[in-house]
Design an enzyme around this catalytic site. Structure first.
Site, mmCIF file in Angstrom:
data_model
loop_
_atom_site.group_PDB
_atom_site.id
_atom_site.type_symbol
_atom_site.label_atom_id
_atom_site.label_comp_id
_atom_site.label_asym_id
_atom_site.label_seq_id
_atom_site.Cartn_x
_atom_site.Cartn_y
_atom_site.Cartn_z
ATOM 1 N N SER A 69 0.722 -1.332 -0.024
ATOM 2 C CA SER A 69 0.084 0.034 -0.146
ATOM 3 C C SER A 69 0.803 1.419 -0.064
ATOM 4 O O SER A 69 0.228 2.437 -0.217
ATOM 5 C CB SER A 69 -0.930 0.138 1.290
ATOM 6 O OG SER A 69 -0.330 -0.164 2.472
ATOM 7 N N ASP A 122 -2.558 8.302 8.057
ATOM 8 C CA ASP A 122 -3.337 7.222 8.526
ATOM 9 C C ASP A 122 -2.891 6.442 9.639
ATOM 10 O O ASP A 122 -1.574 6.822 9.945
ATOM 11 C CB ASP A 122 -4.259 6.572 7.618
ATOM 12 C CG ASP A 122 -3.438 5.712 6.927
ATOM 13 O OD1 ASP A 122 -2.457 5.447 7.028
ATOM 14 O OD2 ASP A 122 -4.374 5.182 5.832
ATOM 15 N N HIS A 168 0.295 4.820 7.002
ATOM 16 C CA HIS A 168 0.724 5.376 5.854
ATOM 17 C C HIS A 168 1.467 6.852 6.092
ATOM 18 O O HIS A 168 0.535 7.551 6.719
ATOM 19 C CB HIS A 168 -0.244 5.303 4.547
ATOM 20 C CG HIS A 168 -0.657 3.960 4.587
ATOM 21 N ND1 HIS A 168 -1.871 3.452 4.990
ATOM 22 C CD2 HIS A 168 0.076 2.883 3.558
ATOM 23 C CE1 HIS A 168 -2.145 2.127 4.549
ATOM 24 N NE2 HIS A 168 -0.841 1.929 3.924
#
Length: 369
Positions: free
Chosen positions: A39, A332, A335
């Site tokens: 991600s 978040d 990340h």
């Protein structure tokens, strides 16, 4: 009649490749960037996974992206893959699943020429790391997708043309965090393997995939080492003092050491590969330990989320978000913000021997093959 059509197609590709070479001489450092990972560099592949829970195609993600809309990036804006592409003089490598989707009109070799991203949120070196999220594209599958792209390039550029194209391109590998999170959260894994055994297995499994890529003409690699993932908000939230999880950090350091040892051995074994290892751990640790030097004021809490450190609930449409994303290291639970991602690439792209080994990315791009 058919032969005229074939000649016309071949003529198109000759002209296209000449134009591509001309563009390379005007700011484009390499022909293409092929991105593998999780991600941290997913630019939208997971948008096309029907039952995946690891998605970012909803607000408040993307609020600072040029379109002001969510893109599938786990970020308020651009991510590491975007900034690396900019430095290389390339457009961001598009998500592979977007290119092959039935709704896409760009499913042709020309769409692959400046690179493709296979990265997928929740992915790991091991196939089982996405178990919690129902669905992602594990590294083994990402490599299989690249082989399909390579075959497509061979069909349109010829074997020699595709070989040269891939050999001059950059292969970016950003993976391993989810494997460490899995180890941290699984008592069964910790019973089966000591931390050292586990990270060694990670490195050897990655080596197998790198050899597959090498057999399909990959020669120049960028490896993004693991950051101090024990300092991300999700990990700090588990400590009453909001301190970093030192176990997780130590496993990240262990893996980085195992990765470097594997890469040195692989280079000796294959001879004709070059690589740049980026010391993400040191860069992010500097952000966390000396934030004011980098313009940050918040290193513990996430910008977007709910609860303690904004880390009890993920960044969802119902979540709150900070007014100034530039102040935060973390967007978040896991990340970095766009600001942190941009600063990371600025630190490692050129001239930063403190953070790169054995060369920086700019030097890697210039290596003749």
């Amino acid at each position: 009649m058919a032969s005229n059509g074939v000649c016309a197609v071949r003529g198109f590709w000759v002209v296209f490749l000449v134009l591509l070479r001309l563009s390379c001489s005007e700011g484009q450092r390499v022909p293409a960037a092929f991105v593998f990972g999780d991600s941290l560099v997913d630019v939208g592949n997971n948008n096309y996974l029907p039952v995946s829970l690891a998605k970012a195609d909803f607000p408040h993600n993307g609020m600072d992206f040029p379109t002001k809309k969510p893109t599938g990036r786990f970020s308020n804006g651009k991510n590491t893959a975007d900034f690396l592409a900019e430095k290389l003089g390339l457009p961001t490598s598009p998500p592979y699943l977007a290119l092959i989707s039935s709704s896409s009109k760009s499913n042709s070799s020309s769409a692959y020429l400046t690179g493709v991203s296979f990265a997928s949120g929740g992915a790991g070196i091991f196939d089982g790391t996405d178990e919690k999220y129902q669905q992602s594209i594990p590294l083994t599958k990402q490599v299989e997708y690249y082989l399909a792209v390579h075959e497509n390039l061979v069909q349109h550029m010829g074997s020699s043309g595709a070989k040269k194209h891939a050999a001059k391109s950059i292969f970016v590998v950003v993976i391993g965090s989810n494997d460490i999170f899995d180890y941290s959260g699984s008592s069964n894994l910790r019973k089966q393997h000591t931390p050292q055994q586990y990270v060694n297995l990670m490195a050897s499994s990655l080596k197998d995939q790198l050899k597959r890529l090498h057999s399909y003409d990959a020669r120049k690699f960028v490896f993004v080492g693991l950051p101090p993932i024990g300092c991300c908000p999700s990990q700090r939230n588990q400590n009453k003092t909001a301190a970093c999880n030192e176990d997780t950090n130590s496993w990240s350091r262990m893996y980085n050491t195992a990765l470097l040892a594997m890469l040195k051995g692989l280079q000796s074994e294959l001879n004709n590969i070059s690589y740049s290892y980026l010391d993400t751990y040191a860069v992010v640790q500097n952000f966390v330990q000396n934030p004011s030097a980098y313009g940050f004021t918040e290193v513990k809490a996430a910008c977007c989320g709910l609860g303690n450190l904004n880390a009890k609930v993920a960044c969802l449409p119902i979540s709150q978000y900070c007014p100034n994303r530039r102040d935060h290291v973390f967007w978040d639970l896991y990340h970095p913000t766009e600001a942190a991602a941009r600063m990371f690439i600025d630190k490692v792209f050129n001239g930063s021997t403190q953070y790169t080994y054995p060369m920086d990315v700019q030097q890697l791009a210039a290596v003749e093959v």
